[in-house]
Motif scaffolding. Structure first.
Motif, mmCIF file in Angstrom:
data_model
loop_
_atom_site.group_PDB
_atom_site.id
_atom_site.type_symbol
_atom_site.label_atom_id
_atom_site.label_comp_id
_atom_site.label_asym_id
_atom_site.label_seq_id
_atom_site.Cartn_x
_atom_site.Cartn_y
_atom_site.Cartn_z
ATOM 1 N N MET A 87 0.958 -1.236 0.081
ATOM 2 C CA MET A 87 -0.022 -0.146 -0.134
ATOM 3 C C MET A 87 0.770 1.313 -0.091
ATOM 4 S SD MET A 87 -3.225 1.417 0.646
ATOM 5 C CE MET A 87 -4.361 0.138 1.473
ATOM 6 N N VAL A 88 0.576 2.018 -0.956
ATOM 7 C CA VAL A 88 1.118 3.416 -0.976
ATOM 8 C C VAL A 88 0.267 4.444 -0.189
ATOM 9 C CG1 VAL A 88 1.965 5.346 -2.241
ATOM 10 C CG2 VAL A 88 2.327 3.063 -2.971
ATOM 11 N N ASP A 96 -5.039 2.004 5.903
ATOM 12 C CA ASP A 96 -4.187 1.364 6.179
ATOM 13 C C ASP A 96 -4.243 0.518 7.504
ATOM 14 O OD1 ASP A 96 -2.599 2.853 4.471
ATOM 15 O OD2 ASP A 96 -1.501 4.314 6.160
ATOM 16 N N ALA A 97 -5.345 0.730 8.345
ATOM 17 C CA ALA A 97 -5.569 -0.146 9.481
ATOM 18 C C ALA A 97 -6.095 -1.271 9.037
ATOM 19 C CB ALA A 97 -6.523 0.762 10.486
ATOM 20 N N VAL A 118 2.713 -4.659 3.321
ATOM 21 C CA VAL A 118 3.890 -3.631 3.548
ATOM 22 C C VAL A 118 3.258 -2.243 3.002
ATOM 23 C CG1 VAL A 118 6.032 -2.646 2.515
ATOM 24 C CG2 VAL A 118 5.768 -5.009 2.733
ATOM 25 N N ILE A 119 3.530 -1.291 4.065
ATOM 26 C CA ILE A 119 2.996 0.092 3.701
ATOM 27 C C ILE A 119 4.229 0.954 3.532
ATOM 28 C CG2 ILE A 119 1.903 1.924 4.709
ATOM 29 C CD1 ILE A 119 -0.244 -0.006 6.148
ATOM 30 N N VAL A 120 4.110 1.765 2.384
ATOM 31 C CA VAL A 120 5.014 2.750 1.806
ATOM 32 C C VAL A 120 4.592 3.847 2.305
ATOM 33 C CG1 VAL A 120 6.754 3.626 0.016
ATOM 34 C CG2 VAL A 120 6.513 1.219 0.236
ATOM 35 N N ALA A 121 5.095 4.792 3.143
ATOM 36 C CA ALA A 121 4.506 5.819 3.311
ATOM 37 C C ALA A 121 5.421 7.127 3.291
ATOM 38 C CB ALA A 121 4.281 6.041 5.035
ATOM 39 N N PRO A 122 5.545 7.776 2.181
ATOM 40 C CA PRO A 122 6.362 8.816 2.055
ATOM 41 C C PRO A 122 5.923 10.406 2.502
ATOM 42 C CG PRO A 122 4.928 8.302 0.004
ATOM 43 C CD PRO A 122 4.920 7.399 0.843
ATOM 44 N N ALA A 123 6.826 11.095 2.876
ATOM 45 C CA ALA A 123 6.939 12.352 3.093
ATOM 46 C C ALA A 123 6.099 13.137 1.882
ATOM 47 C CB ALA A 123 7.962 12.984 3.643
ATOM 48 N N HIS A 147 4.489 -7.123 6.844
ATOM 49 C CA HIS A 147 3.989 -6.544 8.192
ATOM 50 C C HIS A 147 5.042 -5.654 8.758
ATOM 51 C CE1 HIS A 147 1.986 -10.614 8.313
ATOM 52 N NE2 HIS A 147 1.069 -9.924 8.534
ATOM 53 N N VAL A 148 5.399 -4.551 7.609
ATOM 54 C CA VAL A 148 6.367 -3.650 7.745
ATOM 55 C C VAL A 148 5.585 -2.350 7.299
ATOM 56 C CG1 VAL A 148 7.668 -4.226 6.033
ATOM 57 C CG2 VAL A 148 8.563 -2.693 7.995
ATOM 58 N N THR A 149 5.869 -1.333 7.725
ATOM 59 C CA THR A 149 5.673 0.063 7.525
ATOM 60 C C THR A 149 7.075 1.019 7.146
ATOM 61 O OG1 THR A 149 3.618 0.364 8.486
ATOM 62 C CG2 THR A 149 4.664 2.435 7.793
#
Length: 240
Positions: free
Chosen positions: A110-111, A139-140, A150-155, A214-216
């Protein structure tokens, strides 16, 4: 057999660059887009375009995942119309999570965005509040699912040429309902879309190999090689 990816929101800037990088690795990318006018661009980047309206309740999400090994969710309404934001960033995302579970597509990336979560801090009067709420809830839903996520959470994102380096906070559930963190460090500096796409492309192979889940990864601009950030995420999972 090469890894087959369903890229949701395949015409976005990050999705297109990731498509090129993933196909260069020998993977197959089916890019789900909302307009046939986007087909030529998707093909230029190496993807196979598929037309679908993910906002529509009539769309067959099961069909979109036919033959897929991995889902990459890179779709988004852009934080404009609140109703469309909820329809795309929350409801459609949750439907895709459910479809992935139903069709045994184990790996789901998930982006999101850096800072997403129940304590995102935006006031309900803020124009991006609906977006923050939708992404936080999506996300939840993914984190609570049975998928290997896996969640990729950019600024904040820029259109600058990628440097091949970023910084990142890496969080992994520690088995007690809390997060164990690796700080590379990340301070919220804006990050190039090209570098976020490069990170995504580095994460897919360890995902399908079962080494990353299971990682962000909350990415910012920085000086750590993208490949080293990906390796640190794998190590964080191994150590958790």
């Amino acid at each position: 057999m090469s890894t087959r990816i369903a890229m949701i929101g395949g015409h976005g800037k990050i999705a297109l660059i990731a498509t090129r990088l993933l196909t260069e690795q020998g993977m197959q990318v089916r890019s789900i887009v909302r307009s046939a006018q986007q087909f030529d661009t998707v093909r230029e980047y190496g993807g196979e375009p598929v037309l679908a309206d993910i906002e529509s309740a009539e769309t067959d999400f099961d069909a979109l995942l036919e033959g897929a090994d991995v889902v990459i969710w890179s779709a988004g309404a852009g934080g404009g119309d609140p109703a469309r934001t909820r329809a795309v960033d929350l409801e459609a995302a949750k439907r895709m999570i459910d479809a992935a579970i139903k069709n045994s597509v184990r790996d789901f990336l998930m982006v999101s965005y850096r800072g997403a979560g129940p304590s995102h801090g935006l006031d309900p009067e803020h124009p991006m509040w609906q977006y923050a709420e939708a992404k936080s809830q999506a996300d939840a839903a993914l984190r609570s699912s049975s998928l290997d996520w896996v969640i990729v959470a950019p600024a904040a994102l820029t259109l600058e040429t990628g440097r091949g380096t970023i910084s990142a906070d890496i969080t992994v559930p520690d088995g007690h309902g809390d997060d164990a963190a690796v700080d590379l460090p990340a301070d919220g500096t804006p990050v190039a879309r090209e570098d976020v796409a490069a990170l995504i492309a580095q994460l897919i192979e360890p995902m399908v190999q079962g080494r990353l889940h299971h990682v962000t990864v909350s990415a910012s601009g920085g000086d750590t090689a993208v490949a080293d950030v990906a390796a640190a995420a794998v190590q964080a999972v191994r150590d958790s």
